[in-house]
Scaffold this active site. Structure first.
Site, short mmCIF file in Angstrom:
data_model
loop_
_atom_site.label_atom_id
_atom_site.label_comp_id
_atom_site.label_asym_id
_atom_site.label_seq_id
_atom_site.Cartn_x
_atom_site.Cartn_y
_atom_site.Cartn_z
N CYS A 112 0.88 -1.17 -0.13
CA CYS A 112 0.23 0.15 0.05
C CYS A 112 0.88 1.39 -0.08
CB CYS A 112 -0.93 0.03 1.15
SG CYS A 112 -2.20 -1.41 1.24
N HIS A 252 -2.77 6.92 3.25
CA HIS A 252 -3.43 5.79 2.94
C HIS A 252 -4.69 5.39 3.61
CE1 HIS A 252 -4.03 1.75 1.66
NE2 HIS A 252 -3.52 1.26 2.76
N ASN A 282 -10.37 0.13 1.07
CA ASN A 282 -9.12 0.21 0.91
C ASN A 282 -8.57 -0.48 -0.39
OD1 ASN A 282 -5.94 -0.37 1.20
ND2 ASN A 282 -6.24 -1.20 3.01
O1 UT7 Z 1 -3.67 -1.40 3.93
C1 UT7 Z 1 -3.10 -1.98 4.93
C2 UT7 Z 1 -3.90 -3.20 5.44
N1 UT7 Z 1 -4.69 -3.37 6.57
C3 UT7 Z 1 -4.96 -2.66 7.43
O2 UT7 Z 1 -4.49 -1.65 7.45
C4 UT7 Z 1 -5.97 -3.36 8.66
C5 UT7 Z 1 -5.39 -2.81 9.98
N2 UT7 Z 1 -6.33 -3.42 10.98
C6 UT7 Z 1 -7.83 -3.13 10.93
O3 UT7 Z 1 -8.14 -2.06 10.44
C7 UT7 Z 1 -8.64 -3.76 12.17
O4 UT7 Z 1 -7.61 -4.57 12.88
C8 UT7 Z 1 -9.61 -4.66 11.63
C9 UT7 Z 1 -10.65 -3.86 10.94
C10 UT7 Z 1 -8.90 -5.81 10.49
C11 UT7 Z 1 -10.45 -5.47 12.63
O5 UT7 Z 1 -10.85 -4.52 13.57
P1 UT7 Z 1 -10.62 -4.78 15.27
O6 UT7 Z 1 -11.52 -3.83 15.82
O7 UT7 Z 1 -9.16 -4.89 15.17
O8 UT7 Z 1 -11.41 -6.20 15.32
P2 UT7 Z 1 -10.82 -7.32 16.04
O9 UT7 Z 1 -9.83 -8.18 15.17
O10 UT7 Z 1 -10.18 -7.27 17.45
O11 UT7 Z 1 -11.89 -8.62 16.27
C12 UT7 Z 1 -12.97 -7.96 17.10
C13 UT7 Z 1 -14.17 -8.91 17.01
C14 UT7 Z 1 -13.63 -10.39 16.68
O12 UT7 Z 1 -14.72 -11.13 17.41
P3 UT7 Z 1 -14.37 -11.66 18.98
O13 UT7 Z 1 -13.25 -12.48 18.82
O14 UT7 Z 1 -14.37 -10.68 19.63
O15 UT7 Z 1 -15.66 -12.60 19.26
C15 UT7 Z 1 -13.81 -10.76 15.40
O16 UT7 Z 1 -13.93 -12.01 14.96
O17 UT7 Z 1 -14.66 -8.57 15.75
C16 UT7 Z 1 -14.79 -10.09 15.03
N3 UT7 Z 1 -14.86 -9.49 13.50
C17 UT7 Z 1 -15.98 -9.17 12.77
N4 UT7 Z 1 -17.23 -8.94 12.99
C18 UT7 Z 1 -18.38 -8.78 12.26
C19 UT7 Z 1 -13.79 -9.40 12.62
N5 UT7 Z 1 -14.34 -8.86 11.43
C20 UT7 Z 1 -15.50 -8.92 11.49
C21 UT7 Z 1 -16.69 -8.27 10.40
N6 UT7 Z 1 -17.73 -8.38 10.96
N7 UT7 Z 1 -16.23 -8.28 9.49
#
Ligand code: UT7
Length: 327
Positions: A112, A252, A282
């Site tokens: 990215c 980004h 993204n």
């Molecule tokens: O270009 C660069 C590439 N990528 C990035 O910059 C991504 C950077 N990271 C992020 O943007 C975030 O970490 C995410 C959006 C990927 C995830 O958000 P988060 O607030 O860090 O969520 P998390 O991974 O802590 O997950 C919290 C909960 C989990 O459930 P449990 O374990 O608490 O029951 C996940 O399984 O949210 C769940 N979850 C979802 N729920 C509904 C993860 N994805 C989803 C979803 N819908 N799409």
């Protein structure tokens, strides 16, 4: 001699994929996606469309905006993590379709961060006298690489392209300073393992799902929130600017919460950060040129403004440049 952006262009596919559409594909909700990422919709290509199909119209718009003919380009840099194929480079395919017969061409892969790496490389080529007119086009079809059963990644991404034509500054605008960085020890937090020379294409590789992008979202989040404010501070200082003198930060577009955390850590009002993630998700190396186009179209970005472009991504890589907007 200073290098400046002479023109901008963008192109996104017509097809819109909304959060409601994703609710029917994976176990997710519009509320979760909006609250955790700020994304409401993204664009997605039709079957058979590739990155060059988005790059060419974006490049044509940038050339028209700059008043530069394709035949006058000296160099084409295609910033992409999703080339049409491994080789020939997508930059060569784009150059051919544009009719840029005099231009050298190569792809630049820093995930990215690629577009800002490309702008910096273009500026260096111009300042060194190696090229006068350079096209940098960020083009991505990430929807081909994503695992559509993985709700943590598939809700984030979108397809698109954005382009800039650079050349010698006409009235004193242009690039003031740049910063690039990489930390390969964090390469595993965001990767597409195969096919490559380590793991060639095979039925087993596909059965293991190694041809799909993988991400440790929380690790990427934490690293981005640490590194991006540092990159902004370093590039501002190298440009001789106090941080409060920056009119616009164009980051980004990975997650609205990352943009908000960076604004807090940089002690800058969120209103100075250009955000388009709500509409496009993204789009990797296309996200910054798309955001520049949108900010110029809505009248925010004006000649004379002090602007910082700042990116981060797989590798782990980061890149930032400070410029005075306008040629
Ligand atoms: O270009 C660069 C590439 N990528 C990035 O910059 C991504 C950077 N990271 C992020 O943007 C975030 O970490 C995410 C959006 C990927 C995830 O958000 P988060 O607030 O860090 O969520 P998390 O991974 O802590 O997950 C919290 C909960 C989990 O459930 P449990 O374990 O608490 O029951 C996940 O399984 O949210 C769940 N979850 C979802 N729920 C509904 C993860 N994805 C989803 C979803 N819908 N799409």
């Amino acid at each position: 001699m200073r290098a400046a952006v002479l023109g901008l262009g963008m192109h996104v596919p017509a097809r819109v994929l909304t959060n409601a559409d994703l609710e029917r594909m994976v176990h997710t909700t519009d509320e979760w996606i909006v609250a955790r990422t700020g994304i409401r919709a993204r664009r997605i290509v039709e079957d058979g469309q590739a990155s060059s199909d988005l790059a060419v119209p974006a490049a044509q718009a940038a050339l028209a905006d700059a008043g530069v003919a394709a035949e006058d380009l000296d160099l084409i840099i295609c910033a992409t993590t999703t080339p049409d194929m491994l080789f020939p480079a997508t930059a060569c395919l784009v150059g051919d379709r544009l009719g840029a017969r005099r231009a050298g061409a190569f792809d630049l892969l820093a995930a990215c961060s690629s577009f800002v790496y490309g702008v910096i490389s273009a500026a260096q080529a111009i300042e060194a006298g190696l090229a006068r007119r350079v096209l940098v086009v960020g083009a991505e079809v990430l929807t081909r690489l994503v695992d559509w059963t993985d709700r943590t990644t598939c809700v984030l991404i979108g397809d698109g392209a954005g382009a800039a034509v650079l050349g010698p500054s006409r009235r004193g605008g242009g690039l003031l300073a740049s910063v690039v960085g990489a930390d390969g020890s964090a390469g595993d937090i965001l990767q597409l393992p195969a096919p490559g020379s380590r793991i060639p294409a095979s039925p087993e590789m596909i059965a293991r799902g190694q041809h799909r992008a993988r991400m440790d979202g929380q690790a990427v989040f934490r690293l981005a929130v640490r590194i991006v404010p540092e990159a902004i501070a370093r590039v501002a200082s190298a440009a001789g600017l106090r941080i409060e003198e920056i009119d616009w930060i164009v980051p980004h577009q990975a997650n609205q919460r990352i943009i908000e955390a960076v604004a807090r850590a940089s002690n800058l009002p969120l209103a100075r950060f250009i955000s388009t993630i709500e509409h496009y998700g993204n789009t990797s190396s296309a996200s910054i040129p798309i955001s520049l186009c949108e900010a110029r179209r809505d009248g925010r970005l004006r000649p004379g403004d002090r602007v910082v472009l700042v990116a981060f991504g797989g590798g782990f890589t980061w890149s930032a440049c400070a410029l005075t907007w306008g040629a």
